[in-house]
Enzyme design. Structure first.
Site, PDB file in Angstrom:
ATOM      1  N   HIS A  65       0.776  -1.292  -0.014  1.00  0.00           N
ATOM      2  CA  HIS A  65      -0.034   0.128   0.122  1.00  0.00           C
ATOM      3  C   HIS A  65       0.882   1.278  -0.140  1.00  0.00           C
ATOM      4  O   HIS A  65       0.269   2.484  -0.387  1.00  0.00           O
ATOM      5  CB  HIS A  65      -0.833   0.107   1.070  1.00  0.00           C
ATOM      6  CG  HIS A  65      -0.278   0.321   2.417  1.00  0.00           C
ATOM      7  ND1 HIS A  65       0.098  -0.650   3.516  1.00  0.00           N
ATOM      8  CD2 HIS A  65      -0.065   1.440   2.956  1.00  0.00           C
ATOM      9  CE1 HIS A  65       0.473   0.018   4.415  1.00  0.00           C
ATOM     10  NE2 HIS A  65       0.604   1.149   4.409  1.00  0.00           N
TER      11      HIS A  65
ATOM     12  N   ASP B  47       0.084  -7.485   1.027  1.00  0.00           N
ATOM     13  CA  ASP B  47       0.392  -5.990   1.251  1.00  0.00           C
ATOM     14  C   ASP B  47       1.928  -6.028   1.592  1.00  0.00           C
ATOM     15  O   ASP B  47       2.538  -5.477   2.409  1.00  0.00           O
ATOM     16  CB  ASP B  47      -0.002  -5.533   2.604  1.00  0.00           C
ATOM     17  CG  ASP B  47       0.005  -3.858   2.818  1.00  0.00           C
ATOM     18  OD1 ASP B  47       0.367  -3.568   1.633  1.00  0.00           O
ATOM     19  OD2 ASP B  47      -0.370  -3.487   3.714  1.00  0.00           O
TER      20      ASP B  47
ATOM     21  N   SER C 120       5.076   2.553   8.618  1.00  0.00           N
ATOM     22  CA  SER C 120       4.602   1.552   7.483  1.00  0.00           C
ATOM     23  C   SER C 120       5.864   1.145   6.601  1.00  0.00           C
ATOM     24  O   SER C 120       6.482   1.911   5.826  1.00  0.00           O
ATOM     25  CB  SER C 120       3.428   2.154   6.734  1.00  0.00           C
ATOM     26  OG  SER C 120       2.957   0.946   5.912  1.00  0.00           O
TER      27      SER C 120
END
Length: 503
Positions: free
Chosen positions: A126, A171, A245
């Site tokens: 993402h 992901d 992230s």
């Protein structure tokens, strides 16, 4: 894009203290002197004769722990990069499962970890979805808290990265920069799994603050946020925030135990509920992303779900827990082997599979063509099945099979291209523009410039010229001379982006 926040909205603003108004009545200044002196007295060490003795030195165990943590940070930090992404993408709502239909331009900051000295970096899918430009900031090598003599760049070095492969279903993504001899972090491939309560450290760029490390413990080793998804995560209370992230979660040995992915939060910041993709999943996906650009998952041609108490009551099941078959693909391996809808799966190869993650893990242990012994409960009857596994097909795989290297080679781009026909466009339902040339495969090019194209990209334009055929693509690429700039308009994951390079 830089970090998924679950539940609630982000508050990216800063809060300042309220200031006093100018006309507020203030006490005489000399009245503050005794208070100030008393405060200073409390802060000073009491070394006056007849009072307290000097503080004892901290125990050796604390000093050893402190030294060990400093050594760990010094060893891991050079392998953690900051990723700055510019591109277009959907705006995320508070719930990670929902996205709006609004496509906007985004500039995001996230993290990644170097896993190969040749410049290969693992991050979240993402983070790079919809990216037009991926910039990677590699930190300077640090020894004993000081910069080495080889560099004085305290901000690190910037590289342009290209996407090697992405697996949006788990992901994960792999990107590459043109650099060698980088400090790489080892993935924990040991048979001993991460343990609940184990000390872990999160590295990354929370809120864009590069080279940040936080410490905590493993709260859970196999958390399943979505009961109908086989994905499990390492849950940790280690403080992580937007920007972490894609960064690594490491253990006390400095081994990668997870890739930080999302947080549960009502405020947008850390609340002690962070989740990381386990190192075992990273180790499984990484070599496939390098080789294929996506992952090949073994499948039996059936869909399973988690049994809920309401489901058990409504379907009159004999068990109110476990997993149930909700769909069987007609003519697939499971269908031919006799698996039926509403069968309750008990075990795979003799190993109990009471949850979706255990079932998926049992299938991953097999290769395509192998058979899995699956025991199911059908009503009150125990049924034994032998079901062969097949590789789940990707559109990229089928494209490579129909491409002819002699006819479909586009030499300047080092790819095999296929013209989009009406039938092919119908098989790719997410296409924005039904004409162009689709990249069927990448080839080993002889040029010095590596063009960041990936399998499945659709080329729609070259330097403003619309492309509808292979011949048109070759003619457009023949016009620029060596050293000229070339801009491709491509479609990737239903998003139009530009890819630029110099011949």
């Amino acid at each position: 894009m830089d970090y998924r926040v679950v539940k609630g909205e982000r508050n990216m603003g800063t809060t300042s203290c309220d200031s006093y108004t100018a006309d507020r009545k203030r006490p005489a200044r000399w009245l503050w002197i005794p208070v100030f002196l008393g405060f200073v007295y409390l802060l000073l060490p009491r070394t006056v004769a007849g009072q307290t003795a000097p503080r004892d030195r901290p125990p050796d165990a604390l000093r050893q722990l402190n030294d060990s943590i400093e050594a760990l940070v010094e060893r891991v930090s050079p392998s953690v990069v900051q990723i700055q992404v510019t591109g277009y993408g959907s705006t995320e709502d508070g719930d990670r499962k929902q996205t709006t239909d609004v496509i906007g331009r985004r500039q995001a900051v996230a993290s990644g970890v170097i896993v190969d000295p040749e410049g290969y970096i693992v991050t979240n899918a993402h983070v790079v979805n919809g990216a037009e430009r991926i910039e990677v900031i590699v930190p300077p090598h640090i020894v004993s808290g000081a910069l080495t003599d080889s560099t004085q760049d305290t901000q690190g070095k910037s590289y342009q990265a290209h996407l090697v492969g992405t697996a949006r279903e788990i992901d994960l993504a792999v990107i590459k920069i043109e650099a060698r001899g980088l400090p790489a972090l080892s993935i924990n491939r040991s048979l001993q799994p991460t343990r609940q309560g184990e000390m872990v450290f999160a590295f990354g760029s929370p809120e864009g603050l590069r080279n940040t490390v936080t410490m905590g413990v493993v709260s859970s080793v196999a958390r399943q946020p979505d009961p109908d998804s086989p994905l499990v995560y390492v849950q940790t209370d280690t403080p992580i925030n937007p920007g972490n992230s894609g960064g690594p979660l490491v253990d006390a040995d400095g081994l990668l135990v997870g890739i930080n992915t999302f947080i549960l939060s009502t405020s947008g910041g850390n609340q002690g509920l962070g989740f990381a993709i386990p190192a075992g999943v990273v180790a499984y996906a990484y070599p496939q992303l390098l080789k294929y650009g996506h992952i090949h998952q073994p499948a039996i041609g059936a869909l399973v779900q988690t049994i809920t108490p309401d489901m058990a009551i409504g379907l009159h099941l004999v068990k109110d827990f476990g997993i149930i078959v909700s769909d069987v693909s007609p003519g697939g391996p499971a269908d031919q082997a006799g698996l039926r809808i509403q069968d309750i799966i008990l075990s795979v190869d003799g190993t109990p599979t009471g949850s979706l993650p255990l079932f998926a893990h049992s299938l991953y242990l097999h290769k395509s063509g192998e058979q899995a012994k699956i025991d199911v409960l059908r009503g009150s009857d125990l049924v034994h099945l032998q079901i062969p596994l097949v590789e789940r097909q990707h559109k990229e795989d089928s494209l490579a099979n129909i491409a002819d290297p002699a006819k479909n080679l586009v030499r300047p781009l080092s790819v095999l291209g296929i013209e989009l026909t009406l039938d092919l466009a119908h098989s790719l339902p997410d296409l924005r523009i039904p004409t162009g040339v689709i990249v069927a495969a990448r080839t080993l090019g002889s040029g010095t410039v590596e063009i960041p194209l990936q399998t499945g990209d659709v080329i729609h334009g070259v330097n403003g010229t619309t492309i509808t055929s292979l011949d048109g693509l070759r003619e457009a690429l023949a016009k620029p001379k060596s050293g000229d700039s070339v801009v491709l308009q491509i479609e990737r994951y239903a998003q139009l982006i530009y890819v630029s390079f110099s011949l």
